[in-house]
Design a protein around this motif. Structure first.
Motif, PDB file in Angstrom:
ATOM      1  N   GLU A   1       6.897  29.008 -17.885  1.00 34.10           N
ATOM      2  CA  GLU A   1       7.308  27.878 -17.042  1.00 34.10           C
ATOM      3  C   GLU A   1       8.481  28.260 -16.159  1.00 34.10           C
ATOM      4  O   GLU A   1       8.502  27.948 -14.968  1.00 34.10           O
TER       5      GLU A   1
ATOM      6  N   ASP B   1       7.426  30.838 -13.396  1.00 32.62           N
ATOM      7  CA  ASP B   1       6.685  30.140 -12.344  1.00 32.62           C
ATOM      8  C   ASP B   1       7.635  29.343 -11.449  1.00 32.62           C
ATOM      9  O   ASP B   1       7.515  29.368 -10.220  1.00 32.62           O
ATOM     10  N   ARG B   2       8.597  28.674 -12.054  1.00 30.85           N
ATOM     11  CA  ARG B   2       9.565  27.890 -11.282  1.00 30.85           C
ATOM     12  C   ARG B   2      10.453  28.789 -10.441  1.00 30.85           C
ATOM     13  O   ARG B   2      10.728  28.507  -9.262  1.00 30.85           O
TER      14      ARG B   2
ATOM     15  N   ILE C   1       9.737  31.677  -9.240  1.00 31.47           N
ATOM     16  CA  ILE C   1       8.948  32.192  -8.114  1.00 31.47           C
ATOM     17  C   ILE C   1       8.886  31.152  -7.000  1.00 31.47           C
ATOM     18  O   ILE C   1       9.098  31.456  -5.822  1.00 31.47           O
ATOM     19  N   ARG C   2       8.586  29.907  -7.376  1.00 31.95           N
ATOM     20  CA  ARG C   2       8.478  28.832  -6.376  1.00 31.95           C
ATOM     21  C   ARG C   2       9.806  28.580  -5.679  1.00 31.95           C
ATOM     22  O   ARG C   2       9.849  28.267  -4.484  1.00 31.95           O
ATOM     23  N   GLU C   3      10.892  28.719  -6.409  1.00 32.04           N
ATOM     24  CA  GLU C   3      12.221  28.464  -5.841  1.00 32.04           C
ATOM     25  C   GLU C   3      12.789  29.673  -5.096  1.00 32.04           C
ATOM     26  O   GLU C   3      13.848  29.571  -4.467  1.00 32.04           O
ATOM     27  N   GLY C   4      12.114  30.816  -5.182  1.00 26.36           N
ATOM     28  CA  GLY C   4      12.601  32.020  -4.512  1.00 26.36           C
ATOM     29  C   GLY C   4      13.758  32.692  -5.224  1.00 26.36           C
ATOM     30  O   GLY C   4      14.529  33.445  -4.601  1.00 26.36           O
ATOM     31  N   GLN C   5      13.864  32.454  -6.534  1.00 30.36           N
ATOM     32  CA  GLN C   5      14.969  33.052  -7.286  1.00 30.36           C
ATOM     33  C   GLN C   5      14.890  34.577  -7.285  1.00 30.36           C
ATOM     34  O   GLN C   5      15.919  35.264  -7.249  1.00 30.36           O
TER      35      GLN C   5
ATOM     36  N   TYR D   1       6.358  40.857 -12.746  1.00 32.29           N
ATOM     37  CA  TYR D   1       7.143  40.022 -13.647  1.00 32.29           C
ATOM     38  C   TYR D   1       6.945  40.431 -15.100  1.00 32.29           C
ATOM     39  O   TYR D   1       5.851  40.865 -15.492  1.00 32.29           O
TER      40      TYR D   1
ATOM     41  N   TYR E   1       0.487  27.893 -16.413  1.00 33.79           N
ATOM     42  CA  TYR E   1       1.147  28.715 -15.404  1.00 33.79           C
ATOM     43  C   TYR E   1       0.556  30.121 -15.304  1.00 33.79           C
ATOM     44  O   TYR E   1       0.972  30.911 -14.453  1.00 33.79           O
TER      45      TYR E   1
ATOM     46  N   ASN F   1      -1.033  31.319 -11.854  1.00 27.74           N
ATOM     47  CA  ASN F   1      -0.023  31.422 -10.794  1.00 27.74           C
ATOM     48  C   ASN F   1       0.744  32.742 -10.896  1.00 27.74           C
ATOM     49  O   ASN F   1       1.013  33.407  -9.889  1.00 27.74           O
TER      50      ASN F   1
ATOM     51  N   HIS G   1       0.290  38.192  -9.088  1.00 27.07           N
ATOM     52  CA  HIS G   1       1.241  39.184  -8.599  1.00 27.07           C
ATOM     53  C   HIS G   1       0.849  40.600  -9.028  1.00 27.07           C
ATOM     54  O   HIS G   1      -0.109  40.793  -9.766  1.00 27.07           O
TER      55      HIS G   1
END
Length: 228
Positions: A151, A154-155, A157-161, A188, A211, A214, A218
């Motif tokens: 989780e 996935d978050r 990645i979406r936030e561009g961390q 990852y 997740y 998603n 990669h």
């Protein structure tokens, strides 16, 4: 530590996903070994600019003392969440380096500047194709922690961390790796505490996780189950 398994999973759908299971064996000995590894600052010598070495030395020395204190409490008492995540992170990092021969980058806690509410990934490496691996570690004393790790990755990645972290880790990677990451060529690693559950059951749970797909898209994904 001992590597119990190292195998690809779900190859009929993806050929880029690896599962590794790690046994620390004697946990007290492993914790003491990790404390020693935290105090090893030899990695700083690889940098040719004195100001970079000095900066890392100041930050790493303070962090190493803090981590050692946390781990020592686990030897004397019981593993708590913070020290459990450091344990999982370091054993996963070592597995990437010594089992897969991937790039040896020190644990992020030793060199990254903490930003409140935005901690970033826990460990990093790079594979033989110069793809940077962004690693996250999760510890739960009662259950397998892969769900929480998936989780968060996935978050992130979406936030561009991962892209945000490049500014903190650029001294450890060559220009090609950094450029590939900046255009989306990334990998990852999700490391997690595992219990008595069989690897087959854990793998089934990973593949069925919401997740999973998603993250699987990669370049490489490595799941590392650590028996603690």
């Amino acid at each position: 530590m001992k590597i119990l398994q190292c195998q690809k999973i779900d190859v009929e759908n993806y050929n880029n996903i690896l599962f590794i299971r790690i046994d620390p064996e004697d946990l007290a000995v492993t914790l003491k070994d990790i404390i020693v590894s935290f105090s090893d600052m030899s990695w700083i010598a690889r940098f040719d600019k004195p100001y970079i070495r000095d900066s890392f030395m100041i930050r790493a020395d303070a962090s190493a003392q803090y981590l050692a204190e946390k781990m020592q409490k686990s030897i004397d008492d019981k593993i708590i969440k913070d020290s459990g995540e450091y344990l999982v992170s370091e054993l996963a990092r070592q597995a990437l380096v010594y089992k897969l021969n991937y790039l040896d980058v020190p644990l992020a806690e030793l060199f990254k500047e903490k930003v409140s509410g935005n901690p970033g990934f826990d460990f990093y490496s790079a594979n033989s194709n110069n793809i940077i691996i962004f690693g996250e570690a999760k510890y739960n004393s009662k259950q397998n922690a892969y769900g929480a790790g998936m989780e968060q990755v996935d978050r992130f990645i979406r936030e561009g961390q991962d892209i945000s972290d490049l500014n903190d880790i650029d001294n450890f990677f060559d220009e090609k790796s950094l450029e590939l990451a900046s255009v989306g060529e990334k990998a990852y690693a999700i490391a997690f505490a595992s219990k008595v559950t069989t690897s087959e059951k854990i793998i089934e749970g990973i593949i069925s996780n919401q997740y999973y797909k998603n993250i699987a898209m990669h370049k490489e994904v490595i799941y590392l189950a650590v028996n603690v």
